[in-house]
Design a protein around this motif. Sequence first.
Motif, mmCIF file in Angstrom:
data_model
loop_
_atom_site.group_PDB
_atom_site.id
_atom_site.type_symbol
_atom_site.label_atom_id
_atom_site.label_comp_id
_atom_site.label_asym_id
_atom_site.label_seq_id
_atom_site.Cartn_x
_atom_site.Cartn_y
_atom_site.Cartn_z
ATOM 1 N N LEU A 127 0.861 -1.175 0.000
ATOM 2 C CA LEU A 127 0.000 0.000 0.000
ATOM 3 C C LEU A 127 0.896 1.222 0.000
ATOM 4 C CD1 LEU A 127 -2.906 1.206 0.307
ATOM 5 C CD2 LEU A 127 -2.546 1.086 2.786
ATOM 6 N N GLY A 128 0.768 2.077 -1.033
ATOM 7 C CA GLY A 128 1.605 3.268 -1.090
ATOM 8 C C GLY A 128 1.391 4.038 -2.388
ATOM 9 N N PRO A 129 2.089 5.174 -2.527
ATOM 10 C CA PRO A 129 1.947 5.966 -3.758
ATOM 11 C C PRO A 129 2.457 5.190 -4.960
ATOM 12 C CG PRO A 129 3.732 6.813 -2.395
ATOM 13 C CD PRO A 129 3.031 5.791 -1.583
ATOM 14 N N GLY A 156 -4.252 11.943 3.130
ATOM 15 C CA GLY A 156 -3.692 12.917 2.217
ATOM 16 C C GLY A 156 -3.168 14.119 2.978
ATOM 17 N N LEU A 157 -1.933 14.526 2.692
ATOM 18 C CA LEU A 157 -1.330 15.660 3.392
ATOM 19 C C LEU A 157 -1.226 16.890 2.511
ATOM 20 C CD1 LEU A 157 1.559 13.772 5.255
ATOM 21 C CD2 LEU A 157 -0.730 14.314 6.114
ATOM 22 N N SER A 158 -0.819 16.710 1.257
ATOM 23 C CA SER A 158 -0.704 17.846 0.334
ATOM 24 C C SER A 158 -0.799 17.330 -1.096
ATOM 25 C CB SER A 158 0.633 18.572 0.537
ATOM 26 O OG SER A 158 1.722 17.742 0.190
ATOM 27 N N GLY A 159 -1.239 18.188 -2.004
ATOM 28 C CA GLY A 159 -1.346 17.799 -3.402
ATOM 29 C C GLY A 159 -2.377 16.695 -3.611
ATOM 30 N N ARG A 160 -2.318 16.102 -4.812
ATOM 31 C CA ARG A 160 -3.189 14.973 -5.137
ATOM 32 C C ARG A 160 -2.291 13.793 -5.472
ATOM 33 N NH1 ARG A 160 -8.156 15.725 -3.488
ATOM 34 N NH2 ARG A 160 -8.774 14.028 -4.895
ATOM 35 N N VAL A 161 -2.391 12.726 -4.690
ATOM 36 C CA VAL A 161 -1.477 11.591 -4.825
ATOM 37 C C VAL A 161 -2.263 10.341 -5.179
ATOM 38 C CG1 VAL A 161 0.268 10.178 -3.660
ATOM 39 C CG2 VAL A 161 0.072 12.620 -3.111
ATOM 40 N N ARG A 162 -1.812 9.647 -6.230
ATOM 41 C CA ARG A 162 -2.391 8.359 -6.603
ATOM 42 C C ARG A 162 -1.764 7.271 -5.728
ATOM 43 N NH1 ARG A 162 -6.991 7.761 -8.898
ATOM 44 N NH2 ARG A 162 -6.336 5.780 -9.843
ATOM 45 N N VAL A 166 -5.838 -8.924 -5.082
ATOM 46 C CA VAL A 166 -6.657 -7.721 -5.214
ATOM 47 C C VAL A 166 -5.733 -6.574 -5.578
ATOM 48 C CG1 VAL A 166 -8.110 -6.053 -3.990
ATOM 49 C CG2 VAL A 166 -8.369 -8.508 -3.541
ATOM 50 N N ARG A 167 -6.096 -5.848 -6.646
ATOM 51 C CA ARG A 167 -5.382 -4.615 -7.005
ATOM 52 C C ARG A 167 -6.385 -3.476 -7.021
ATOM 53 N NH1 ARG A 167 -2.925 -8.202 -10.911
ATOM 54 N NH2 ARG A 167 -0.675 -8.475 -10.522
ATOM 55 N N HIS A 168 -5.942 -2.320 -6.524
ATOM 56 C CA HIS A 168 -6.850 -1.176 -6.481
ATOM 57 C C HIS A 168 -6.024 0.102 -6.512
ATOM 58 C CE1 HIS A 168 -10.869 0.491 -5.710
ATOM 59 N NE2 HIS A 168 -10.251 1.427 -5.001
ATOM 60 N N GLU A 169 -6.588 1.153 -7.120
ATOM 61 C CA GLU A 169 -5.970 2.476 -7.123
ATOM 62 C C GLU A 169 -7.003 3.506 -6.698
ATOM 63 O OE1 GLU A 169 -4.159 3.525 -10.813
ATOM 64 O OE2 GLU A 169 -3.072 1.616 -11.018
ATOM 65 N N PHE A 170 -6.536 4.527 -5.987
ATOM 66 C CA PHE A 170 -7.418 5.618 -5.598
ATOM 67 C C PHE A 170 -6.560 6.862 -5.384
ATOM 68 C CE2 PHE A 170 -6.097 3.272 -1.871
ATOM 69 C CZ PHE A 170 -5.800 4.227 -0.913
ATOM 70 N N GLU A 171 -7.215 8.001 -5.272
ATOM 71 C CA GLU A 171 -6.511 9.270 -5.124
ATOM 72 C C GLU A 171 -6.905 9.923 -3.810
ATOM 73 O OE1 GLU A 171 -5.608 12.051 -8.601
ATOM 74 O OE2 GLU A 171 -7.193 13.138 -7.553
ATOM 75 N N VAL A 172 -5.918 10.552 -3.160
ATOM 76 C CA VAL A 172 -6.219 11.285 -1.933
ATOM 77 C C VAL A 172 -5.652 12.699 -2.045
ATOM 78 C CG1 VAL A 172 -6.351 9.285 -0.405
ATOM 79 C CG2 VAL A 172 -4.154 10.395 -0.790
#
Length: 594
Positions: free
Chosen positions: A54-56, A115-121, A172-178
């Motif tokens: 789990l990570g960017p 999420g801390l700053s910006g938009r990270v996938r 299981v694979r998944h992507e999301f943005e924070v």
Amino acid sequence: MGQPPISDYGFLSDCRSGALVGRNGSVDWWCPDRFDSPSVFGRLLDPGAGHWWLGPLGPSRVQRAYRPDTLVLRTVHHTAEGSVAVTDALAAELGARGHELGMNSPAVLLRVVEGLSGRVRVGLEFAPRPEHGLLTPYLHEQPDGSVLATAGPVALTLRGTGLRLRADVDRVRHEFEVGPGDTVGFDLAFCRPYGTPPVRLDPVVALAETVQAWEAYRETHGYDGRYAPQVRHGATVLTGLTYARSGAVAAALTTSLPERCGGDRNYDYRYSWLRDFAMTLRALWVAACPDEANRLFAWAARSIGRIGAAPVPVMFGLEGERDISEHELDHLRGYAGSRPVRIGNDAWRQRQLDVPGEVISAVWRLHDYLGETFDEELREMVVGLAEQVASTWRLPDRGMWEARDTERHYLSSKVLCWTALDRAVALAPRLGERADAPRWAVIRDEIRETVLRDGWNDRIGAFTGAFGSAELDASALLLPMLDFLPATEARMRSTIEAVERELGSSRGLVRRWSTDPAGFVLCSFWLVECLVMAGEQERADRLFQQVLGHANDVGLFAEQVDLRTGTQLGNMPQALSHIGLINAAWRLTEPATD
């Protein structure tokens, strides 16, 4: 994602089981039922043996730290697009406080993304492989968006808050943005497929509860000596290696991490060693409180049982199991190709003459808290161990480093035989009419004379590892620590200097013997203690700080450190390394009174 260095891993614990999570965000080790159960994530020992990453999605710069006085790990990833934090923990039971920590752990792994700053996938890959990688589970998508993984004796339920997870054939694979302020939590719950359903927790709430449980536990434990932050953290690691239901302290979280990459000295350390007993109790006494020491002592007494002619095993399972026979997992490649991978540890079969000395020494340390008159079981244990030493001390054994070649007359084993009888004589008034203090004292003095005569090597100018040997061994540093000889005595001072000169290194690390491929962290802290006892406080301080510098970025030690590269080796985290830290810090604090 290649196999990371051992020092890349952070340690999570619920005092029932433990997990290792890498700087790259991958959980590569988790044995969810208890510390010594089969893994569901075992990529630590084979790329195909299971993981949960789990990570960017892009490259990141990583900063990690534990929440103070906890084993809750927060990892911040700084990417070109922004920053995101992942906080990992093994859940405590809701509402658990103080010494309830770990008694009823729900076996749930928590991971919370902020999420801390910006938009990270952010990406996720969940690939459990139960039974140390032997099984590939069926993955079932559930109506609530979770995924149920089942195989053999294991059921795992993975949920993500506000997410619908999709299963491929085997993962299981998944992507999301924070973005700033966004929070996505995951909980992975373990259960037996034919038992009660898995616990369902809100990951954010459960994470906060887990932090509070650890903080409340540590608030009950005071330490006012030197190096307090490092000692408190070391005590937290020891707590994390404690199997709360019995009080046993596991020697390490892992099995088969090598002493030398590519070598075959790869052993299973997920059990509790009686040899480590007195040192562990001393560390718990210094940095924890008598409750932990008393529970560990009660576990040992129950595990040993009634003493007969057979040697007391050097180790037991976490609930007192005696037979922990060893076998190899031929399907696993081993860490960095280091085979074999072993489950179980056949050292339990060895004759180890030092074990009674460790146990009776621990009784002596606790005697003021055990009462003026010991109960029958305690009396029988101490008398039985003393009698066993009296009748067997002349025999050879495998030594404290558990040699697998031939038995020898090891110095440290004989000295601990002396320790056993010396402490038994002192305890005799509490041992009842079966105590034979006069005879024990005669044999004790005979052992001492034998050690002084046969353990000393004039040519080397030191006490050596075994009688008649010219090989130095760092275990000779135990002599002043066991009150066998003062550190200032001429032969002992010469031995300390020889060990430091011949087995030490520019990194401040001490090898166990001359051909040992790496520095042994515990022995390095032993040298610190001996220097303090020899009156060299400043040198001891400098050495202590140098050894501390070999911990990883979150303050964890494995068993050893490579002298050439400075990388950590051996099982991780290693209880003895943190025990050595605590005891050396206390020696630096109270050099004359410990």
